[in-house]
Design a protein around this motif. Structure first.
Motif, short mmCIF file in Angstrom:
data_model
loop_
_atom_site.label_atom_id
_atom_site.label_comp_id
_atom_site.label_asym_id
_atom_site.label_seq_id
_atom_site.Cartn_x
_atom_site.Cartn_y
_atom_site.Cartn_z
N GLY A 1 -4.99 -15.21 3.60
CA GLY A 1 -5.29 -16.18 2.57
C GLY A 1 -5.91 -17.46 3.11
N THR A 2 -6.96 -17.93 2.48
CA THR A 2 -7.71 -19.18 2.71
C THR A 2 -8.72 -19.11 3.83
OG1 THR A 2 -6.35 -20.47 4.32
CG2 THR A 2 -5.62 -20.46 2.00
N VAL A 3 -8.78 -18.01 4.58
CA VAL A 3 -9.70 -17.94 5.72
C VAL A 3 -10.56 -16.67 5.68
CG1 VAL A 3 -8.24 -19.34 7.23
CG2 VAL A 3 -7.96 -16.85 7.19
N LEU A 4 -11.47 -16.60 6.65
CA LEU A 4 -12.34 -15.45 6.80
C LEU A 4 -11.52 -14.16 6.84
CD1 LEU A 4 -15.43 -15.01 7.31
CD2 LEU A 4 -14.86 -14.85 9.74
N GLY A 5 -11.93 -13.18 6.05
CA GLY A 5 -11.18 -11.93 5.98
C GLY A 5 -10.20 -11.87 4.83
N GLN A 6 -10.15 -12.92 4.02
CA GLN A 6 -9.25 -12.91 2.87
C GLN A 6 -9.58 -11.74 1.95
OE1 GLN A 6 -8.37 -16.59 0.48
NE2 GLN A 6 -9.46 -15.47 -1.13
N ARG A 7 -8.54 -11.06 1.50
CA ARG A 7 -8.69 -9.99 0.51
C ARG A 7 -7.45 -9.96 -0.36
NH1 ARG A 7 -6.86 -4.72 3.56
NH2 ARG A 7 -7.99 -3.61 1.91
N GLN A 8 -7.59 -9.43 -1.57
CA GLN A 8 -6.47 -9.43 -2.48
C GLN A 8 -6.37 -8.11 -3.22
OE1 GLN A 8 -8.96 -11.79 -2.86
NE2 GLN A 8 -10.10 -10.90 -4.55
N LEU A 9 -5.18 -7.84 -3.68
CA LEU A 9 -4.89 -6.65 -4.47
C LEU A 9 -4.05 -7.10 -5.66
CD1 LEU A 9 -4.42 -3.58 -5.01
CD2 LEU A 9 -2.50 -3.72 -3.42
N VAL A 10 -4.47 -6.75 -6.87
CA VAL A 10 -3.71 -7.04 -8.09
C VAL A 10 -3.33 -5.72 -8.71
CG1 VAL A 10 -3.75 -8.14 -10.35
CG2 VAL A 10 -4.93 -9.23 -8.42
N THR A 11 -2.03 -5.53 -8.94
CA THR A 11 -1.53 -4.25 -9.43
C THR A 11 -0.22 -4.48 -10.18
OG1 THR A 11 -0.91 -2.00 -8.74
CG2 THR A 11 -0.41 -3.78 -7.21
N VAL A 12 0.66 -3.49 -10.20
CA VAL A 12 1.98 -3.64 -10.82
C VAL A 12 3.04 -3.24 -9.80
CG1 VAL A 12 1.18 -3.29 -13.18
CG2 VAL A 12 1.87 -1.30 -11.79
N LEU A 13 4.27 -3.68 -10.03
CA LEU A 13 5.35 -3.48 -9.05
C LEU A 13 5.54 -2.01 -8.69
CD1 LEU A 13 7.68 -4.67 -7.41
CD2 LEU A 13 9.10 -4.53 -9.49
N GLY A 14 5.50 -1.12 -9.68
CA GLY A 14 5.76 0.29 -9.42
C GLY A 14 4.71 0.96 -8.54
N GLU A 15 3.53 0.36 -8.46
CA GLU A 15 2.46 0.95 -7.65
C GLU A 15 2.14 0.12 -6.41
OE1 GLU A 15 -0.90 1.38 -10.21
OE2 GLU A 15 0.18 2.60 -11.69
N LEU A 16 2.83 -0.98 -6.25
CA LEU A 16 2.48 -1.95 -5.20
C LEU A 16 2.53 -1.34 -3.80
CD1 LEU A 16 1.77 -4.85 -4.40
CD2 LEU A 16 4.23 -5.38 -4.46
N ALA A 17 3.64 -0.71 -3.44
CA ALA A 17 3.78 -0.19 -2.07
C ALA A 17 2.73 0.88 -1.77
CB ALA A 17 5.18 0.37 -1.86
N ASP A 18 2.50 1.78 -2.73
CA ASP A 18 1.50 2.84 -2.52
C ASP A 18 0.10 2.25 -2.36
OD1 ASP A 18 3.33 4.89 -2.63
OD2 ASP A 18 3.05 5.26 -4.78
N ARG A 19 -0.24 1.27 -3.18
CA ARG A 19 -1.57 0.67 -3.11
C ARG A 19 -1.77 -0.08 -1.80
NH1 ARG A 19 -4.14 -0.77 -7.88
NH2 ARG A 19 -5.80 -1.56 -6.49
N VAL A 20 -0.75 -0.79 -1.35
CA VAL A 20 -0.84 -1.54 -0.10
C VAL A 20 -1.08 -0.60 1.07
CG1 VAL A 20 0.54 -2.85 1.58
CG2 VAL A 20 0.42 -3.60 -0.81
N GLU A 21 -0.36 0.54 1.08
CA GLU A 21 -0.55 1.51 2.15
C GLU A 21 -1.92 2.18 2.05
OE1 GLU A 21 2.60 4.34 2.27
OE2 GLU A 21 4.16 2.83 2.64
N ALA A 22 -2.31 2.57 0.86
CA ALA A 22 -3.58 3.28 0.68
C ALA A 22 -4.78 2.40 1.03
CB ALA A 22 -3.70 3.77 -0.76
N GLU A 23 -4.67 1.11 0.76
CA GLU A 23 -5.79 0.20 1.02
C GLU A 23 -5.63 -0.56 2.32
OE1 GLU A 23 -7.05 -1.99 -2.46
OE2 GLU A 23 -6.18 -0.46 -3.79
N ASP A 24 -4.61 -0.17 3.10
CA ASP A 24 -4.44 -0.64 4.47
C ASP A 24 -4.35 -2.17 4.56
OD1 ASP A 24 -4.07 -0.19 7.18
OD2 ASP A 24 -6.20 -0.37 7.64
N PHE A 25 -3.51 -2.75 3.73
CA PHE A 25 -3.25 -4.18 3.85
C PHE A 25 -2.32 -4.43 5.04
CE2 PHE A 25 -5.26 -4.53 -0.13
CZ PHE A 25 -5.53 -5.88 -0.36
#
Length: 261
Positions: free
Chosen positions: A205-229
């Motif tokens: 956050g706030t620097v080069l390489g910032q990226r974000q993911l907006v989702t819902v709690l039930g899908e949060l862990a799967d999305r974070v892993e799938a998108e390699d956060f």
């Protein structure tokens, strides 16, 4: 400097990474300090503010790798204060929010070393703001809880009651939570937080390489892993995520921040 007359240690918040979020007081102290003790999440740009004669000491902690133990950092601060007039202990974010600044301040006082705290902008506020998420909102949340997700949930007596937090706070801002994110989400839902609760992650956050993911709690862990956060990331959970206004978000700074392992 005489050992009987210690210098002063300043516990300085470096902010979330964007160098322009550094406070004026922090900038002044960095430009004049005799010694600098700094953590992993401090951008190189800020280190370059120190004078040529300044001693630099890295004491960062990185998950899964050799880290400088806290007692060693405490000892370094006391030793440097015996030799230098002005010592800056530079910490990412704010020194008193998950930064062990309170421990260091108490140690310095016990050893007769003058100490002053210089607050900084914390990533838990800045990172969501840089993607347009207000962490409180009149229509979506009157309370917010800052919580660390770093501790091991499986230990005998967890320090964080995630099920209790699901019932007691309108919004959660979780620091250092990716390693335990799946269990955190499970505990929050077991505590009554719905799977459809809005959630977001902001990495770098706030620097080069910032990226974000907006989702819902039930899908949060799967999305974070799938998108390699990865770290450093801040997690926001609650209805405030739905109040996101991306058009108001400032652009990330063209500055790099070291990524902890």
């Amino acid at each position: 400097m005489s050992e009987s007359i210690p210098g002063k240690v300043y516990l300085v918040g470096a902010g979330p990474g964007d160098p322009e979020l550094l406070t004026l007081k922090a900038h002044r102290l960095l430009c004049a300090c005799d010694a600098l003790v700094y953590d992993s999440l401090v951008p190189q740009t800020l280190l370059e503010l120190t004078p040529e004669h300044c001693e630099r000491h890295f004491v960062g902690k990185r998950r899964g790798h050799h880290s400088v133990p806290q007692p060693s950092t405490n000892a370094v601060l006391v030793e440097l204060a015996q030799r230098h007039r002005s010592v800056v202990r530079l910490k990412g974010g704010d020194p008193f929010l998950f930064g062990r600044g309170g421990e260091e301040a108490a140690h310095l006082v016990r050893h007769g070393v003058p100490v002053e705290v210089v607050p900084g902008v914390t990533a838990g506020i800045a990172a969501p703001a840089y993607v347009g998420i207000p962490i409180t909102h009149r229509r979506a949340g009157s309370s917010v809880t800052f919580v660390t997700g770093h501790e091991e949930i499986d230990k005998g007596r967890p320090g964080v009651d995630w099920r209790g937090l699901a019932r007691s706070s309108d919004g959660l801002v979780i620091y250092m939570g990716l390693h335990n994110l799946r269990r955190i989400c499970e505990e929050l839902m077991a505590g009554g937080l719905g799977a459809a609760t809005p959630a977001a992650v902001v990495q770098q956050g706030t620097v080069l390489g910032q990226r974000q993911l907006v989702t819902v709690l039930g899908e949060l862990a799967d999305r974070v892993e799938a998108e390699d956060f990865g770290s450093p990331s801040v997690v926001v959970i609650g209805q405030v995520v739905e109040q996101r206004v991306p058009e108001c978000a400032p652009p990330p700074a063209d500055a790099e921040m070291p990524i902890p392992f």
